[in-house]
Design a protein around this motif. Sequence first.
Motif, PDB file in Angstrom:
ATOM      1  N   UNK A 148     -29.172 -16.930  -6.487  1.00  0.00           N
ATOM      2  CA  UNK A 148     -28.802 -17.665  -7.698  1.00  0.00           C
ATOM      3  C   UNK A 148     -30.078 -17.965  -8.477  1.00  0.00           C
ATOM      4  N   UNK A 149     -30.094 -17.662  -9.756  1.00  0.00           N
ATOM      5  CA  UNK A 149     -31.279 -17.890 -10.574  1.00  0.00           C
ATOM      6  C   UNK A 149     -31.640 -19.383 -10.542  1.00  0.00           C
ATOM      7  N   UNK A 150     -32.898 -19.663 -10.207  1.00  0.00           N
ATOM      8  CA  UNK A 150     -33.317 -21.066 -10.112  1.00  0.00           C
ATOM      9  C   UNK A 150     -34.803 -21.163 -10.376  1.00  0.00           C
ATOM     10  N   UNK A 151     -35.263 -22.366 -10.686  1.00  0.00           N
ATOM     11  CA  UNK A 151     -36.687 -22.628 -10.819  1.00  0.00           C
ATOM     12  C   UNK A 151     -37.025 -23.735  -9.829  1.00  0.00           C
ATOM     13  N   UNK A 152     -37.827 -23.399  -8.811  1.00  0.00           N
ATOM     14  CA  UNK A 152     -38.115 -24.371  -7.735  1.00  0.00           C
ATOM     15  C   UNK A 152     -36.832 -25.002  -7.198  1.00  0.00           C
ATOM     16  N   UNK A 153     -35.862 -24.190  -6.907  1.00  0.00           N
ATOM     17  CA  UNK A 153     -34.568 -24.564  -6.325  1.00  0.00           C
ATOM     18  C   UNK A 153     -33.561 -25.133  -7.327  1.00  0.00           C
ATOM     19  N   UNK A 154     -34.007 -25.509  -8.501  1.00  0.00           N
ATOM     20  CA  UNK A 154     -33.096 -26.133  -9.466  1.00  0.00           C
ATOM     21  C   UNK A 154     -32.451 -25.054 -10.347  1.00  0.00           C
ATOM     22  N   UNK A 155     -31.113 -25.008 -10.330  1.00  0.00           N
ATOM     23  CA  UNK A 155     -30.386 -24.062 -11.180  1.00  0.00           C
ATOM     24  C   UNK A 155     -30.225 -24.673 -12.563  1.00  0.00           C
ATOM     25  N   UNK A 156     -29.758 -25.911 -12.583  1.00  0.00           N
ATOM     26  CA  UNK A 156     -29.698 -26.723 -13.807  1.00  0.00           C
ATOM     27  C   UNK A 156     -29.527 -28.170 -13.354  1.00  0.00           C
ATOM     28  N   UNK A 157     -29.514 -29.084 -14.267  1.00  0.00           N
ATOM     29  CA  UNK A 157     -29.521 -30.493 -13.877  1.00  0.00           C
ATOM     30  C   UNK A 157     -28.417 -30.791 -12.847  1.00  0.00           C
ATOM     31  N   UNK A 158     -28.840 -31.331 -11.727  1.00  0.00           N
ATOM     32  CA  UNK A 158     -27.885 -31.723 -10.688  1.00  0.00           C
ATOM     33  C   UNK A 158     -27.392 -30.598  -9.806  1.00  0.00           C
ATOM     34  N   UNK A 159     -27.780 -29.365 -10.094  1.00  0.00           N
ATOM     35  CA  UNK A 159     -27.290 -28.212  -9.319  1.00  0.00           C
ATOM     36  C   UNK A 159     -28.480 -27.467  -8.705  1.00  0.00           C
ATOM     37  N   UNK A 160     -28.516 -27.423  -7.376  1.00  0.00           N
ATOM     38  CA  UNK A 160     -29.644 -26.841  -6.636  1.00  0.00           C
ATOM     39  C   UNK A 160     -29.162 -25.676  -5.772  1.00  0.00           C
ATOM     40  N   UNK A 161     -30.091 -24.760  -5.468  1.00  0.00           N
ATOM     41  CA  UNK A 161     -29.845 -23.724  -4.453  1.00  0.00           C
ATOM     42  C   UNK A 161     -30.921 -23.875  -3.389  1.00  0.00           C
ATOM     43  N   UNK A 162     -30.581 -23.580  -2.126  1.00  0.00           N
ATOM     44  CA  UNK A 162     -31.620 -23.565  -1.086  1.00  0.00           C
ATOM     45  C   UNK A 162     -31.294 -22.516  -0.043  1.00  0.00           C
ATOM     46  N   UNK A 163     -32.325 -22.125   0.701  1.00  0.00           N
ATOM     47  CA  UNK A 163     -32.167 -21.079   1.714  1.00  0.00           C
ATOM     48  C   UNK A 163     -32.191 -19.701   1.083  1.00  0.00           C
ATOM     49  N   UNK A 164     -31.560 -18.741   1.739  1.00  0.00           N
ATOM     50  CA  UNK A 164     -31.637 -17.348   1.277  1.00  0.00           C
ATOM     51  C   UNK A 164     -31.005 -17.156  -0.108  1.00  0.00           C
ATOM     52  N   UNK A 165     -30.000 -17.954  -0.438  1.00  0.00           N
ATOM     53  CA  UNK A 165     -29.347 -17.799  -1.755  1.00  0.00           C
ATOM     54  C   UNK A 165     -30.275 -18.282  -2.887  1.00  0.00           C
ATOM     55  N   UNK A 166     -31.343 -19.005  -2.524  1.00  0.00           N
ATOM     56  CA  UNK A 166     -32.316 -19.429  -3.539  1.00  0.00           C
ATOM     57  C   UNK A 166     -33.380 -18.355  -3.766  1.00  0.00           C
ATOM     58  N   UNK A 167     -33.296 -17.242  -3.020  1.00  0.00           N
ATOM     59  CA  UNK A 167     -34.242 -16.151  -3.245  1.00  0.00           C
ATOM     60  C   UNK A 167     -35.339 -16.065  -2.203  1.00  0.00           C
ATOM     61  N   UNK A 168     -35.226 -16.859  -1.135  1.00  0.00           N
ATOM     62  CA  UNK A 168     -36.244 -16.803  -0.073  1.00  0.00           C
ATOM     63  C   UNK A 168     -35.932 -15.701   0.933  1.00  0.00           C
ATOM     64  N   UNK A 169     -36.998 -15.201   1.591  1.00  0.00           N
ATOM     65  CA  UNK A 169     -36.782 -14.209   2.664  1.00  0.00           C
ATOM     66  C   UNK A 169     -36.022 -14.847   3.806  1.00  0.00           C
ATOM     67  N   UNK A 170     -35.310 -14.022   4.541  1.00  0.00           N
ATOM     68  CA  UNK A 170     -34.461 -14.548   5.608  1.00  0.00           C
ATOM     69  C   UNK A 170     -35.261 -14.775   6.881  1.00  0.00           C
TER      70      UNK A 170
END
Length: 202
Positions: A148-170
């Motif tokens: 999911x497109x994000x900047x430092x885990x933040x997709x937009x206000x109040x909405x975060x991604x973390x883990x592999x769906x945030x673009x990190x290696x598994x």
Amino acid sequence: MVFDVLIIGGGVAGMQCALVLGSAKSKPFVTDKNIGIIINQRASHLQNALFKNVLGLEPSTLGKDILESGKKHLSELYPHVHQIETEKVTAVLDNENSLYKIITNKNIYLSSKVVIALNYSKPFLIEGLMQYLEPHMRANPAKDRVQLRNFNHLIKEGLYACGTIAGWRSQFAIAAGSGASVATDILTDWNDGNHTKIHDKI
Ligand SMILES: Cc1cc2nc3c(=O)[nH]c(=O)nc-3n(C[C@H](O)[C@H](O)[C@H](O)COP(=O)(O)OP(=O)(O)OC[C@H]3O[C@@H](n4cnc5c(N)ncnc54)[C@H](O)[C@@H]3O)c2cc1C
């Protein structure tokens, strides 16, 4: 039910995020916060994993055992964190009054903040999030992983991604660190922007 934060996903990143948020209960800016996690674990990469290279984990720990021990850890130490088991999220929608509407196969929840802690596998079919979906930046293109497109885990206000769906290696440690990072971002926000971490001491 209305939450201050609802984590979606009960794998490495989601459970680590919940543990750090849960451990902050005694802080005055957290005591009144309603924290939840949708802890569906059927599709977790932990189901088939075997760990020999994670600091702090006994070599040859099974991922499926971590799925169970993680839930127990969370419920025994931080029982105020609501664990919503077995529900599958189908939509995360903008709602009125700066709340997100989270729809599962069984219920509807509202939350000020939402943490997406799903993994990078396809198909990814969550209504309301499809516009943020893009090819994974740190995985073998042949595997067709997504983030999911994000900047430092933040997709937009109040909405975060973390883990592999945030673009990190598994890797286990990376996913856990990403979940912890989002938890401290949320605690910092609740603490009026003052940088916050939670440490226990002997
Ligand atoms: C076979 C295998 C071996 C591995 N071995 C190692 C290793 O030796 N060392 C190492 O460091 N890493 C290893 N890994 C990688 C490690 O397991 C992952 O990096 C880690 O699990 C990623 O964490 P995550 O939170 O991003 O995803 P996950 O742990 O997969 O968590 C995602 C969560 O989202 C949930 N979910 C999905 N869809 C929905 C939905 N619609 N609604 C609600 N919940 C949903 C899933 O059920 C799951 O609980 C291995 C992985 C595999 C598959």
